[in-house]
Design an enzyme around this catalytic site. Structure first.
Site, PDB file in Angstrom:
ATOM      1  CE  LYS A 194      -3.636   2.318   2.583  1.00 51.98           C
ATOM      2  NZ  LYS A 194      -4.625   2.178   3.655  1.00 51.98           N
ATOM      3  CE  LYS A 247      -5.981   1.856  -0.532  1.00 53.85           C
ATOM      4  NZ  LYS A 247      -6.408   1.904   0.815  1.00 53.85           N
TER       5      LYS A 247
END
Ligand code: PBG
Length: 324
Positions: A194, A247
């Site tokens: 992330k 992400k």
């Protein structure tokens, strides 16, 4: 000229025959934003078509999603400012919005897969994913709270918990905590890679979880780093994650690609709020076509190696797939 690539592109049948990637409703995970109360729908201005809704209203959306063939949702709470404190205690309230909603959704739709976000940012007054003390996000203290949060989600019926906090060591600790309580069938979908991206702005507006100050760079990955992202992917696999998230997705297809080769776990692409908003905004202006760019963006993630995609386009894409 012996080699003519256009032979394989000359008509639709031959193009379909050699098509390498396909996308189906089975690949889509629908995010939903929950608020407390009844019969309330609030627009999220930076995400046209997306709303914060009370549970009764979200149940209607979940019904539409199921009718279109969607099998999985990921739920996020927009928590009242009054319930927030520095420790994010509301995250552990068994009467809180998330436990209550998981139970009600499961009751209404027993087969839908419910994924929950494990992190403190919707609940703490700083908007950080962990506990902030003297300017530092405390890793181990945060992990303790996340373990309890994950167990509560599992207790109320979550099928998959998704830690999105990027604290070190949390996957192993959460696995241990779940198993200790007998939740060995609850899967962990970790936000393994992330990035500290600027594309989360609309989401923070949706959850009203804007950072009071600072940024998330001391725990999320530097967008310039690829090797570090793959390291995090491998670490979360070793710690016992069942699925791994990359992400955001579209600016990070290189990371999706390598992750899907380096790990044999399913890779989930998260097409985040800013990616959705950019497409929506350009489509609203008539600069691009909404449906074809939506499709192309999602297909590019599959092509890169994603098994599934979390996307705010889930409902729209599912209806497109149902009509064609
Ligand atoms: C928070 C969380 C974020 C998103 C999912 N879980 C935001 C953040 O890390 O600041 C972003 C999703 C999106 O932008 O769509 N733990």
């Amino acid at each position: 000229m012996f080699i003519r690539g256009r032979r394989l592109r000359q008509n639709e049948n031959i193009r379909n025959l050699v098509e390498e990637t396909s996308i189906s409703v089975n690949d889509l995970i629908m995010p939903i934003f929950l608020i407390d109360g009844k019969n309330k729908v609030e627009k999220v201005p930076s995400m046209p078509g997306i709303h914060r809704k009370t549970l009764d209203k979200q149940l209607e959306d979940i019904k539409s999603a199921i009718d279109l063939g969607i099998n999985a949702i990921i739920i996020f709470p927009a928590v009242d400012e009054k319930l927030k404190d520095p420790l994010g205690k509301e995250a552990l309230n068994k009467k809180g919005l998330i436990p209550k909603s998981i139970r009600a959704i499961k009751k209404a739709f027993p087969r839908i897969l419910i994924i929950t976000d494990v992190a403190l940012d919707p609940y703490n007054s700083d908007g950080h994913d962990g506990v902030l003390k003297d300017g530092e996000i405390l890793n181990d203290k945060t992990v303790e709270i996340l373990c309890r949060q994950a167990c509560i989600h599992a207790e109320f019926g979550a099928d998959i918990v998704a830690p999105s906090d990027m604290m070190d060591g949390r996957v192993a600790k959460i696995r241990e905590a779940l198993d200790r309580k007998g939740f060995h069938n609850t899967a962990i979908m970790s936000y393994a890679a992330k990035f500290a991206s600027s594309l989360y702005g609309p989401f923070r507006e949706a959850l009203k979880s804007e950072l009071k100050n600072g940024d998330k760079k001391s725990y999320q990955i530097n967008p310039k780093n690829y090797r570090e992202a793959i390291k995090e992917i491998l670490l979360d696999e070793a710690e016992g994650a069942d699925l791994l998230i990359v992400k955001p997705a579209s600016f990070y297809l290189d990371v999706i690609k390598t992750s899907s080769e380096a790990s044999m776990l399913p890779i989930v692409a998260y097409q985040v709020s800013g990616e959705y908003s950019m497409i929506k905004a350009a489509a609203d202006k008539g600069y691009i076509n909404n449906d074809s760019v939506m499709r192309e963006s999602l297909e590019s993630m599959k092509r890169a190696g994603a098994s599934a995609i979390i996307t705010y386009f889930a409902l729209e894409m599912a209806s497109l797939l149902n009509n064609k």
